[in-house]
Structure formats: structure tokens, C-alpha cells
Design an enzyme around this catalytic site. Sequence first.
Site, short mmCIF file in Angstrom:
data_model
loop_
_atom_site.label_atom_id
_atom_site.label_comp_id
_atom_site.label_asym_id
_atom_site.label_seq_id
_atom_site.Cartn_x
_atom_site.Cartn_y
_atom_site.Cartn_z
N GLU A 96 -5.24 -8.80 0.67
CA GLU A 96 -5.90 -8.45 1.94
C GLU A 96 -7.38 -8.24 1.68
O GLU A 96 -7.77 -7.66 0.67
CB GLU A 96 -5.34 -7.18 2.59
CG GLU A 96 -3.95 -7.30 3.16
CD GLU A 96 -3.47 -6.00 3.80
OE1 GLU A 96 -4.33 -5.20 4.26
OE2 GLU A 96 -2.25 -5.76 3.82
N GLU B 186 0.81 -1.22 0.00
CA GLU B 186 0.00 0.00 0.00
C GLU B 186 0.85 1.28 0.00
O GLU B 186 0.77 2.10 0.92
CB GLU B 186 -0.96 0.00 1.19
CG GLU B 186 -1.92 -1.17 1.22
CD GLU B 186 -2.94 -1.12 2.34
OE1 GLU B 186 -3.88 -1.93 2.30
OE2 GLU B 186 -2.80 -0.27 3.25
#
Length: 465
Positions: free
Chosen positions: A366, A167
Site C-alpha cells: 500500500e 496491519e
Amino acid sequence: MVKYKFPDGFWWGSAASGPQTEGRVKGDGKADNIWDHWYKKEPEKFFNQVGPQNTSKVYQSYKEDVQLMKKSGHNTFRTSIQWSRLIPNSDGKVNSEAVKFYDDYFNELLENGIEPFVNLFHFDMPMRLQEMGGWLNRETVEAYVHYAETCFELFGDRVKKWFTHNEPIVPVEGGYLYQFHYPSEVNMKHAVQVGFNELLASAKVIQKYHETNLDGEIGIILNLTPSYPRDENSPADVKAAKIADAFFNRSFLDPSVKGTFPKELVEIVTELNMLPEMEEGDLTLIEENTVDLLGINYYQPRRVKAKESAKNNEMAPMPDDYFDDYEKPGRKMNPYRGWEIYEKGIYDILANIRKNYGNIQCFISENGMGVEGEERFTDENGKVQDDYRIDFIKDHLRYVHQAIQEGTNCLGYHMWTCMDNWSWLNAYKNRYGFIAIDLDNNAARTIKKSGEWFKTVSDNNGFED
């Protein structure tokens, strides 16, 4: 009853990170990262003042944890190496205690039939580098390349799935726009430079990995939040959603997969006179060193409308100058996290990757549901009855299955997270794991109902519903 069968060899597992799980023990040789520093400086910012020094004690308990992973159906597991643990000082020397820990950890996973997926950077900038500017400083890029090469040399014979960043938009947003990561600035020019340097670092490390004789793959993990316009028939709303998508998704997705930057973003940054500092050859290097594998983190959608609210001139320029967030009436919510639950979003992401990004091999790296006060769902036998998490996963897996049936090259599903772990400023406020952690009992572990259910999914390579 409908049976959702997944392709042979599908990756079933979960994701975590070093800084959120490992903790610190006397003599481990780890240096401070930005979270260690921030907690020492302002512990009141952290929920219940729980800092990163304890976390889930994986450093001591990894052997037990691997057995719990087996019991909860893992055939793969993603974690990260902590830069500040492996190379704690500016001399570049490797910490032998860290090497022993990661060697033992990865070997333990492999010996138990669980393939380690290893991420190189998960928001944990070493403080010694942050003091020199962190990702703002080009010297950090070169230090990162040295760190990554060290990881490949030490562990690349066993680790075959590497990721440069988790991220990378989050250090940009959190550290330099919205103040939920250190150094907690509001500075768009710095945000642009940080994002560019992260991408440059990623491309350089991908190049180095491909120059080795290792037979693995290297990718990146991106949190993708589909941007939906309030009204698909409104040109202003559609334009606003496209700009939001360029800021928060395509800013890293396009260069990582295609080697190019979204023109909408380049135009805005150019108009603001905030193009990043770069050297000759940087753009070519990014163009020529794209990822082998894309990890997709999905939690919630972004709903957008044309800008209607007044611009905050004290904070400007900001991405929010170009759109407003929109709350869709009747949306389904996770009230604990404050996020919308929109299962079809995971399908829309995968369809977009198939249609517009060369159907690159990818996986859900995720997806998860955080719940506050989850201990209230514990039964008389001490097991958390988290049927809501089972339903959440099922509802998303149905859409993953649909995308695969339509041809998307999706290879696996990892939930966030393996066991309840420390989550930055939120600490242990919301619990996400297949495995419960009892902080009041020396971080004792107990598999939740969802972990037992996930074992049946993994064993059957699918589920019935």
C-alpha cells in the site's frame, strides 16, 4: 529524460479489502462484524453517517470492476475474504453464497490476467467472536485457524499469495489504545495481549499453510512508519525513536520475519508487569513459522523526540509515555489527511529490510494519497484530473527503483486503492482510488487520470520522467 525500468514480472496493481468494498445485499448470508455493529450502535461517529452496508458495491459489480482494473494496468490485485461472510455462525459452517461470490471473483480476475493476492484478516472481527473478547480470547485464535484452513481448501488451488493480517498493529492501536476502532478501549494490558494473540494466530496459520500441498506463499502485510529522531546526535532523541520503532514497527516485523520479539519492547512490557498470557510452546511456534513474503504499507514517517510533555496519568501506561511526536519544520504535507509526505521513507524501509531482515522478498502493498472533495478536480468529460496523485506515485516509485537497483528484493508496487472506498470512521471523506465512485449515482465508476497513467507504467514496466 530518465527511464525507471523495473524488473521483469513486477507486480503492478492496487489493494483493497472486503469490508471496505463489498457491501451487503439481501440474502448474501453475511453476519455482522465489528464495523456493522458499531455503525448500528453509533452511526454519528462515521463521516456523513455512511456505514459499511453500502460501500462500493463490489459484491454486485465485481465483473465491471475487473475490466476497469485491466484498463488501469493491473496484473495483480489484493483484497480480503470477509470472515463474517464466509463463516457467519458459531457452528463453523460455510456460507455457500460467499463461496460462490469469492469463486467467481477470483476466477474473473485470473481469466483477465490479474493475479489475486488474498488477505485473511483486515480489521473485520466477526461480532459473534468480539462478544467473547475478540483477539483477547485464545478461542478466537483457534477459530481463525479453522477459518484460514477453510479458505485454503476452498480457494488455494487458484490463490497463490496469501496474507494472514493487514496491519495487525492497527487493531492494537485503534481498539485498545487510541479509540479509533471498536471496542474503543484504553487498556495497555489488553493491547499487549491482542498483539500477541494476532501474532500467534499468524504463526499457526503459516504452519497450517506450509503443511498443505499447495504451491503458493504466505506472508503478512505490515504498515511500517520509519521513526526518525529529531536530532540524530542526541542520545535521548535516538533512544526515543528506537522505542517508538519497537512499539509500532518491530513489534510485528521482528516476530513475523525473524521469529523473535524486540528486546526494548519486552523490557518495557516486563517492567509494566504486562507480559501476555501464553502457553508452553507458543514462542517456539512463532519462532519456527515466519513469513515467506512481506507486504509493506507506507504512507508517512514518524518523527520523534525525547519525552518533554507531561505524562497523562489518567491514560497511562501508554506508548506515548516514552517519547513525544515531533513536527519537522518545513515538512511537506497532505493537508487533507494531515500526514507528512516523505518519499525517501519508502527507500529507508526497503534498505532496512535488505540490511537487517535477510533481504526477504517483499513488495509495496500500500502507498497512496487521500484527497477530500476530489470531485472539484473533475473536468467537463467527467474525469478526475488527479495529477497530484501521479506525482505522488512517481516520487515514491523513484525511491523504490533506487532500492531495487541497490539489491532490495522488492517484487511489486500496489497503490491504495483500486477505487474510492469506504474507510472505517472516515467513510468516503478522503478519496484514494485510481477509479472514482459516484455515491449519488448508484456507485458509478470512472477511471481517473492517474488510472490511465498507471496503465502506461504497467505496460512499459516503468516510466520516463
